[in-house]
Enzyme design. Structure first.
Site, PDB file in Angstrom:
ATOM      1  N   LYS A   1     -14.928 -10.290   8.118  1.00 45.90           N
ATOM      2  CA  LYS A   1     -15.293 -10.790   9.457  1.00 45.90           C
ATOM      3  C   LYS A   1     -14.062 -10.914  10.361  1.00 45.90           C
ATOM      4  O   LYS A   1     -14.172 -10.801  11.570  1.00 45.90           O
ATOM      5  CB  LYS A   1     -15.958 -12.176   9.339  1.00 45.90           C
ATOM      6  CG  LYS A   1     -17.419 -12.100   8.946  1.00 45.90           C
ATOM      7  CD  LYS A   1     -18.037 -13.474   8.940  1.00 45.90           C
ATOM      8  CE  LYS A   1     -17.953 -14.220   7.717  1.00 45.90           C
ATOM      9  NZ  LYS A   1     -17.380 -14.755   6.745  1.00 45.90           N
TER      10      LYS A   1
ATOM     11  N   HIS B   1       0.837  -1.207   0.000  1.00 47.83           N
ATOM     12  CA  HIS B   1       0.000   0.000   0.000  1.00 47.83           C
ATOM     13  C   HIS B   1       0.873   1.259   0.000  1.00 47.83           C
ATOM     14  O   HIS B   1       0.616   2.212  -0.733  1.00 47.83           O
ATOM     15  CB  HIS B   1      -0.888   0.050   1.256  1.00 47.83           C
ATOM     16  CG  HIS B   1      -1.971  -0.976   1.316  1.00 47.83           C
ATOM     17  ND1 HIS B   1      -2.174  -1.767   2.418  1.00 47.83           N
ATOM     18  CD2 HIS B   1      -2.926  -1.329   0.431  1.00 47.83           C
ATOM     19  CE1 HIS B   1      -3.213  -2.558   2.213  1.00 47.83           C
ATOM     20  NE2 HIS B   1      -3.685  -2.325   1.011  1.00 47.83           N
TER      21      HIS B   1
ATOM     22  N   ARG C   1      -2.644  -6.001  -8.319  1.00 51.37           N
ATOM     23  CA  ARG C   1      -1.675  -7.064  -8.102  1.00 51.37           C
ATOM     24  C   ARG C   1      -1.846  -8.190  -9.117  1.00 51.37           C
ATOM     25  O   ARG C   1      -1.232  -8.216 -10.135  1.00 51.37           O
ATOM     26  CB  ARG C   1      -1.791  -7.606  -6.671  1.00 51.37           C
ATOM     27  CG  ARG C   1      -1.315  -6.628  -5.618  1.00 51.37           C
ATOM     28  CD  ARG C   1      -1.795  -7.001  -4.258  1.00 51.37           C
ATOM     29  NE  ARG C   1      -3.235  -6.941  -4.211  1.00 51.37           N
ATOM     30  CZ  ARG C   1      -3.978  -7.256  -3.160  1.00 51.37           C
ATOM     31  NH1 ARG C   1      -3.399  -7.718  -2.070  1.00 51.37           N
ATOM     32  NH2 ARG C   1      -5.287  -7.141  -3.198  1.00 51.37           N
TER      33      ARG C   1
ATOM     34  N   SER D   1      -3.354  -7.659   2.848  1.00 52.16           N
ATOM     35  CA  SER D   1      -3.646  -7.472   4.269  1.00 52.16           C
ATOM     36  C   SER D   1      -4.144  -8.777   4.881  1.00 52.16           C
ATOM     37  O   SER D   1      -3.832  -9.098   6.025  1.00 52.16           O
ATOM     38  CB  SER D   1      -4.701  -6.381   4.458  1.00 52.16           C
ATOM     39  OG  SER D   1      -4.200  -5.143   4.038  1.00 52.16           O
TER      40      SER D   1
HETATM   41  P1  ADP Z   1      -9.977  -3.411  -0.220  1.00 48.38           P
HETATM   42  O1  ADP Z   1     -10.585  -4.082   0.970  1.00 48.38           O
HETATM   43  O2  ADP Z   1     -10.753  -2.260  -0.750  1.00 48.38           O
HETATM   44  O3  ADP Z   1      -9.482  -4.343  -1.304  1.00 48.38           O
HETATM   45  P2  ADP Z   1      -7.248  -3.157   0.608  1.00 48.38           P
HETATM   46  O4  ADP Z   1      -6.793  -2.383   1.780  1.00 48.38           O
HETATM   47  O5  ADP Z   1      -7.061  -4.619   0.656  1.00 48.38           O
HETATM   48  O6  ADP Z   1      -8.719  -2.712   0.397  1.00 48.38           O
HETATM   49  O7  ADP Z   1      -6.545  -2.617  -0.709  1.00 48.38           O
HETATM   50  C1  ADP Z   1      -6.663  -1.288  -1.108  1.00 48.38           C
HETATM   51  C2  ADP Z   1      -6.035  -1.091  -2.479  1.00 48.38           C
HETATM   52  O8  ADP Z   1      -4.650  -1.384  -2.408  1.00 48.38           O
HETATM   53  C3  ADP Z   1      -6.592  -1.985  -3.568  1.00 48.38           C
HETATM   54  O9  ADP Z   1      -6.564  -1.272  -4.781  1.00 48.38           O
HETATM   55  C4  ADP Z   1      -5.620  -3.116  -3.619  1.00 48.38           C
HETATM   56  O10 ADP Z   1      -5.600  -3.734  -4.891  1.00 48.38           O
HETATM   57  C5  ADP Z   1      -4.333  -2.375  -3.356  1.00 48.38           C
HETATM   58  N1  ADP Z   1      -3.307  -3.231  -2.780  1.00 48.38           N
HETATM   59  C6  ADP Z   1      -3.433  -4.097  -1.758  1.00 48.38           C
HETATM   60  N2  ADP Z   1      -2.266  -4.715  -1.496  1.00 48.38           N
HETATM   61  C7  ADP Z   1      -1.375  -4.223  -2.393  1.00 48.38           C
HETATM   62  C8  ADP Z   1       0.001  -4.496  -2.686  1.00 48.38           C
HETATM   63  N3  ADP Z   1       0.673  -5.399  -1.993  1.00 48.38           N
HETATM   64  N4  ADP Z   1       0.579  -3.816  -3.700  1.00 48.38           N
HETATM   65  C9  ADP Z   1      -0.124  -2.925  -4.407  1.00 48.38           C
HETATM   66  N5  ADP Z   1      -1.419  -2.632  -4.211  1.00 48.38           N
HETATM   67  C10 ADP Z   1      -2.046  -3.278  -3.229  1.00 48.38           C
END
Ligand code: ADP
Length: 161
Positions: A40, A16, A89, A126
């Site tokens: 959840k 992120h 990704r 995450s």
């Molecule tokens: P959501 O629950 O909306 O998917 P996330 O917090 O998981 O939220 O992800 C937010 C954004 O960051 C999404 O666009 C996701 O594709 C991107 N993202 C998540 N992990 C990574 C990563 N390791 N590298 C690049 N982008 C990522």
């Protein structure tokens, strides 16, 4: 141009932060919108997630962090944002992000910019961090220092066992 980067950030990862840093270089202003986590098996509260993202973007002067309550397109309108930025990704991300981009465009006309995940970060999510950390794994390589600390505090220090 002003960009909104949205996500649940539970927790924020180095993947992120890489996307946020690259958007910071591309756009005049960036707002990181921290959404309600519908999963959840979430770990951190909204307040904690906002704080951890704030710690991760310290020093990026034109980046702010705010909670998102409700529709992302409404948040973007309130913020006066021009685009939504999301990280891309693997295959599954693409299908979902394309649907989201089209829906958001249909609802408000806002464009979405998809940035390819950095090479080192393309397989970090995450959810895998939550799963590893909650079972005592050391995920320090994949998350900012403040997140590492918060996870240690929550689940104990694997290196001490
Ligand atoms: P959501 O629950 O909306 O998917 P996330 O917090 O998981 O939220 O992800 C937010 C954004 O960051 C999404 O666009 C996701 O594709 C991107 N993202 C998540 N992990 C990574 C990563 N390791 N590298 C690049 N982008 C990522």
């Amino acid at each position: 141009m002003k960009a909104v980067i949205s996500g649940s950030f539970d927790p924020v990862t180095r993947g992120h932060v890489d996307i946020i840093r690259r958007a910071w270089r591309l756009f005049d202003q960036v707002v990181v919108g921290v959404a309600v986590n519908s999963s959840k098996n979430g770990i951190f509260s909204m307040e904690e997630r906002v704080e951890l993202v704030e710690a991760a973007v310290e020093g990026m002067s034109s980046v702010s962090v705010a909670p998102v309550d409700g529709l992302l397109v409404d948040f973007c309108a309130e913020q006066g944002a021009d685009v939504i930025v999301r990280g891309l990704r693997f295959g599954g991300d693409f299908d979902y992000e394309l649907q989201m981009a089209h829906m958001n465009k249909a609802m408000s006309g806002i464009e979405t910019v998809l940035l390819p995940a950095g090479r080192e970060y393309g397989t970090i999510s995450s959810s895998i961090i939550r799963s590893a950390a909650s079972n005592g794994g050391d995920v320090g390589e994949f998350v900012p220092e403040a997140v590492s600390e918060a996870l240690r505090h929550r689940f104990g220090d694997a290196s001490q066992t």
